[in-house]
Scaffold this motif. Structure first.
Motif, PDB file in Angstrom:
ATOM      1  N   PRO A   1       0.817  -1.207   0.000  1.00 35.69           N
ATOM      2  CA  PRO A   1       0.000   0.000   0.000  1.00 35.69           C
ATOM      3  C   PRO A   1       0.851   1.257   0.000  1.00 35.69           C
ATOM      4  CG  PRO A   1      -0.027  -1.041   2.163  1.00 35.69           C
ATOM      5  CD  PRO A   1       0.666  -1.993   1.245  1.00 35.69           C
ATOM      6  N   LEU A   2       0.407   2.255  -0.687  1.00 36.55           N
ATOM      7  CA  LEU A   2       1.127   3.522  -0.775  1.00 36.55           C
ATOM      8  C   LEU A   2       0.635   4.444   0.333  1.00 36.55           C
ATOM      9  CD1 LEU A   2       3.160   4.915  -2.621  1.00 36.55           C
ATOM     10  CD2 LEU A   2       1.243   5.843  -3.904  1.00 36.55           C
ATOM     11  N   THR A   3       1.558   4.832   1.218  1.00 35.36           N
ATOM     12  CA  THR A   3       1.185   5.678   2.351  1.00 35.36           C
ATOM     13  C   THR A   3       2.110   6.859   2.423  1.00 35.36           C
ATOM     14  OG1 THR A   3       2.586   4.390   3.816  1.00 35.36           O
ATOM     15  CG2 THR A   3       0.278   3.718   3.684  1.00 35.36           C
ATOM     16  N   GLY A   4       1.725   7.831   3.238  1.00 38.02           N
ATOM     17  CA  GLY A   4       2.581   8.980   3.445  1.00 38.02           C
ATOM     18  C   GLY A   4       2.765   9.810   2.197  1.00 38.02           C
ATOM     19  N   CYS A   5       1.720  10.002   1.404  1.00 37.00           N
ATOM     20  CA  CYS A   5       1.839  10.712   0.137  1.00 37.00           C
ATOM     21  C   CYS A   5       2.244  12.156   0.371  1.00 37.00           C
ATOM     22  CB  CYS A   5       0.513  10.682  -0.622  1.00 37.00           C
ATOM     23  SG  CYS A   5       0.016   9.010  -1.094  1.00 37.00           S
ATOM     24  N   VAL A   6       3.208  12.602  -0.430  1.00 38.89           N
ATOM     25  CA  VAL A   6       3.648  13.982  -0.324  1.00 38.89           C
ATOM     26  C   VAL A   6       2.792  14.875  -1.208  1.00 38.89           C
ATOM     27  CG1 VAL A   6       5.592  15.525  -0.704  1.00 38.89           C
ATOM     28  CG2 VAL A   6       5.989  13.259   0.210  1.00 38.89           C
TER      29      VAL A   6
ATOM     30  N   LYS B   1      17.579  19.480 -20.421  1.00 37.98           N
ATOM     31  CA  LYS B   1      18.079  20.300 -19.319  1.00 37.98           C
ATOM     32  C   LYS B   1      17.003  21.188 -18.708  1.00 37.98           C
ATOM     33  CE  LYS B   1      22.957  20.391 -20.627  1.00 37.98           C
ATOM     34  NZ  LYS B   1      24.075  21.199 -21.187  1.00 37.98           N
ATOM     35  N   ALA B   2      15.915  21.381 -19.426  1.00 40.11           N
ATOM     36  CA  ALA B   2      14.817  22.199 -18.897  1.00 40.11           C
ATOM     37  C   ALA B   2      13.874  21.389 -18.000  1.00 40.11           C
ATOM     38  CB  ALA B   2      14.023  22.810 -20.053  1.00 40.11           C
ATOM     39  N   VAL B   3      14.079  20.079 -17.943  1.00 40.94           N
ATOM     40  CA  VAL B   3      13.217  19.208 -17.142  1.00 40.94           C
ATOM     41  C   VAL B   3      13.870  18.943 -15.791  1.00 40.94           C
ATOM     42  CG1 VAL B   3      12.047  16.981 -17.023  1.00 40.94           C
ATOM     43  CG2 VAL B   3      12.379  18.094 -19.243  1.00 40.94           C
ATOM     44  N   PRO B   4      13.152  19.127 -14.681  1.00 39.25           N
ATOM     45  CA  PRO B   4      13.745  18.845 -13.371  1.00 39.25           C
ATOM     46  C   PRO B   4      14.135  17.380 -13.237  1.00 39.25           C
ATOM     47  CG  PRO B   4      11.705  20.117 -13.140  1.00 39.25           C
ATOM     48  CD  PRO B   4      11.778  19.676 -14.571  1.00 39.25           C
ATOM     49  N   VAL B   5      15.335  17.137 -12.717  1.00 38.28           N
ATOM     50  CA  VAL B   5      15.782  15.772 -12.415  1.00 38.28           C
ATOM     51  C   VAL B   5      15.362  15.477 -10.982  1.00 38.28           C
ATOM     52  CG1 VAL B   5      17.754  14.240 -12.164  1.00 38.28           C
ATOM     53  CG2 VAL B   5      17.699  15.899 -14.043  1.00 38.28           C
ATOM     54  N   VAL B   6      14.390  14.595 -10.814  1.00 35.43           N
ATOM     55  CA  VAL B   6      13.857  14.347  -9.470  1.00 35.43           C
ATOM     56  C   VAL B   6      14.736  13.401  -8.667  1.00 35.43           C
ATOM     57  CG1 VAL B   6      11.491  14.833 -10.175  1.00 35.43           C
ATOM     58  CG2 VAL B   6      12.339  12.486 -10.285  1.00 35.43           C
ATOM     59  N   ALA B   7      15.567  12.619  -9.350  1.00 35.15           N
ATOM     60  CA  ALA B   7      16.493  11.718  -8.657  1.00 35.15           C
ATOM     61  C   ALA B   7      17.558  11.258  -9.632  1.00 35.15           C
ATOM     62  CB  ALA B   7      15.753  10.512  -8.086  1.00 35.15           C
ATOM     63  N   LYS B   8      18.764  11.018  -9.115  1.00 38.49           N
ATOM     64  CA  LYS B   8      19.846  10.527  -9.971  1.00 38.49           C
ATOM     65  C   LYS B   8      19.535   9.120 -10.464  1.00 38.49           C
ATOM     66  CE  LYS B   8      24.850   9.803 -10.131  1.00 38.49           C
ATOM     67  NZ  LYS B   8      26.129   9.888  -9.378  1.00 38.49           N
ATOM     68  N   GLU B   9      18.985   8.298  -9.581  1.00 38.04           N
ATOM     69  CA  GLU B   9      18.515   6.971  -9.983  1.00 38.04           C
ATOM     70  C   GLU B   9      16.999   6.962  -9.807  1.00 38.04           C
ATOM     71  OE1 GLU B   9      20.929   3.978  -8.098  1.00 38.04           O
ATOM     72  OE2 GLU B   9      22.726   4.612  -9.197  1.00 38.04           O
ATOM     73  N   TYR B  10      16.429   5.922  -9.185  1.00 37.41           N
ATOM     74  CA  TYR B  10      14.979   5.937  -9.003  1.00 37.41           C
ATOM     75  C   TYR B  10      14.608   6.807  -7.799  1.00 37.41           C
ATOM     76  CZ  TYR B  10      14.529   2.088 -12.320  1.00 37.41           C
ATOM     77  OH  TYR B  10      14.562   1.315 -13.453  1.00 37.41           O
ATOM     78  N   PRO B  11      13.558   7.610  -7.914  1.00 36.63           N
ATOM     79  CA  PRO B  11      13.144   8.433  -6.780  1.00 36.63           C
ATOM     80  C   PRO B  11      12.435   7.602  -5.717  1.00 36.63           C
ATOM     81  CG  PRO B  11      11.594   8.687  -8.589  1.00 36.63           C
ATOM     82  CD  PRO B  11      12.711   7.820  -9.109  1.00 36.63           C
ATOM     83  N   SER B  12      12.492   8.085  -4.511  1.00 40.54           N
ATOM     84  CA  SER B  12      11.681   7.476  -3.461  1.00 40.54           C
ATOM     85  C   SER B  12      10.207   7.754  -3.762  1.00 40.54           C
ATOM     86  CB  SER B  12      12.042   8.068  -2.101  1.00 40.54           C
ATOM     87  OG  SER B  12      11.657   9.449  -2.060  1.00 40.54           O
ATOM     88  N   LYS B  13       9.351   7.036  -3.068  1.00 46.06           N
ATOM     89  CA  LYS B  13       7.916   7.254  -3.234  1.00 46.06           C
ATOM     90  C   LYS B  13       7.561   8.717  -2.958  1.00 46.06           C
ATOM     91  CE  LYS B  13       5.599   6.162   0.315  1.00 46.06           C
ATOM     92  NZ  LYS B  13       4.997   5.363   1.418  1.00 46.06           N
ATOM     93  N   GLU B  14       8.119   9.261  -1.884  1.00 45.68           N
ATOM     94  CA  GLU B  14       7.791  10.633  -1.500  1.00 45.68           C
ATOM     95  C   GLU B  14       8.279  11.637  -2.543  1.00 45.68           C
ATOM     96  OE1 GLU B  14       7.691   7.996   1.924  1.00 45.68           O
ATOM     97  OE2 GLU B  14       9.287   8.411   0.464  1.00 45.68           O
ATOM     98  N   THR B  15       9.485  11.414  -3.068  1.00 46.44           N
ATOM     99  CA  THR B  15      10.031  12.323  -4.074  1.00 46.44           C
ATOM    100  C   THR B  15       9.219  12.265  -5.359  1.00 46.44           C
ATOM    101  OG1 THR B  15      12.256  12.107  -3.160  1.00 46.44           O
ATOM    102  CG2 THR B  15      12.075  12.869  -5.445  1.00 46.44           C
TER     103      THR B  15
END
Length: 326
Positions: A17-22, A97-111
């Protein structure tokens, strides 16, 4: 074992289950009038989704699907991207380069949720790792639609027809079917030209070295990499392995006597380091490819199901058959 080798296992992981949604994504208005050309329903890797309009806030995870979006002129739909294997093609660089990089590898659920996407597009099954809270069912519960590159949900051998299907379905999902068909027409022309150039050449036996020490991570027979080897005038010595990426023993490499090694270039281990691993192993000294120091090099982003494939087939063909340069 490489992360691509484990990608298919991640797809089958138990959903959590997905919890703690940001962030939260508003639920679609059931009474909203569909956009022109919609509704569109697609079955992607067993997940059936109906779109009444193109997604507007997209996060891509893995380079090759990011490049699909950029090739189809969908940069403005991207609110985040993650996980490069190497560098995007120069023609995409400015828009990337105009697109935000949310994580270098896979982002966490919160990110991931903090980017507030309404659509997540993953290149490998590991992008939707349920144990990390990124399962497709979990995302759907938060109102987020998703797509997995179909190389990782194929029941059989992946072909260029699967690539054309991928581009067709993405183009249709984002309301740009004409752009998708234009790209496919160009891809068919390019691959046909390479096929013509290869007429009369003898296929070379190929061992793909993705990485590994105790075992060799290599290209199996069901990924697009195997198809590309065939279309480039080669024969994959591990085509009998039923995964896009799989592990082989060094004894098997010796027994199958490849004539050329194709090194996949990515990550922190350099091509030269991979060559030296092979050249300095006494057990491999009589392998024809090693004895004759015959190597080809392909960036990892060239050999997955993405828009680089037609040009990459030609690039590999010239390395396997240098006479084509003349």
């Amino acid at each position: 074992m490489s992360r691509r080798s484990t990608a298919a296992l991640a797809a089958a992981a138990a959903l959590l289950p997905l919890t703690g949604c940001v962030g939260t994504t508003p639920a679609p208005d059931a009474h909203a009038k569909p956009a022109p050309g919609f509704p569109y329903t697609v079955d992607n890797c067993g997940t059936k989704t109906t779109y009444t309009a193109p997604p507007k806030r997209v996060v891509t995870m893995n380079q090759h699907v990011t490049e699909v979006m950029l090739e189809l002129g969908l940069a403005k739909s991207l609110v985040g991207t993650a996980y490069l294997d190497d560098k995007v093609l120069p023609k995409y660089d400015k828009k990337y380069k105009a697109v935000p990089v949310v994580a270098k590898e896979y982002p966490s659920k919160e990110t991931l949720l903090a980017a507030n996407p309404d659509f997540v597009y993953g290149g490998y099954a590991s992008a939707f790792d349920a144990k990390q809270g990124r399962g497709r069912d979990d995302l759907a519960k938060s109102g987020i639609k998703s797509r997995l590159n179909i190389e990782y949900c194929s029941d059989g051998t992946t072909s260029l027809d699967d690539l054309y299907r991928e581009i067709t379905e993405v183009g249709r999902t984002f309301g740009v079917p004409d752009r998708a068909q234009k790209w496919i027409a160009g891809a068919r022309t390019a691959t046909a030209a390479t096929e013509t150039r290869l007429k009369g050449t003898k296929p070379l036996s190929v061992f793909v070295y993705d990485g590994g020490d105790k075992t060799a991570s290599t290209a199996g027979g069901v990924g697009i990499g195997n198809e590309m080897i065939k279309r480039a005038g080669g024969r994959n010595v591990f085509a009998d392995l039923d995964k896009p990426f799989a592990d082989a023993t060094w004894e098997q490499v010796v027994a199958r006597k490849p004539e050329i090694v194709v090194i996949y270039d990515y990550g922190t281990t350099t091509v030269e380091q991979k060559k030296q691993r092979l050249l300095t192993d006494p057990a491999l000294k009589d392998v024809p490819a090693i004895k004759n120091k015959r190597f080809a090099v392909m960036p990892l982003s060239d050999v997955v199901l993405g828009v680089r494939a037609p040009a990459a087939i030609e690039k590999l063909a010239v390395q396997l058959h240098p006479e084509l340069k003349k």
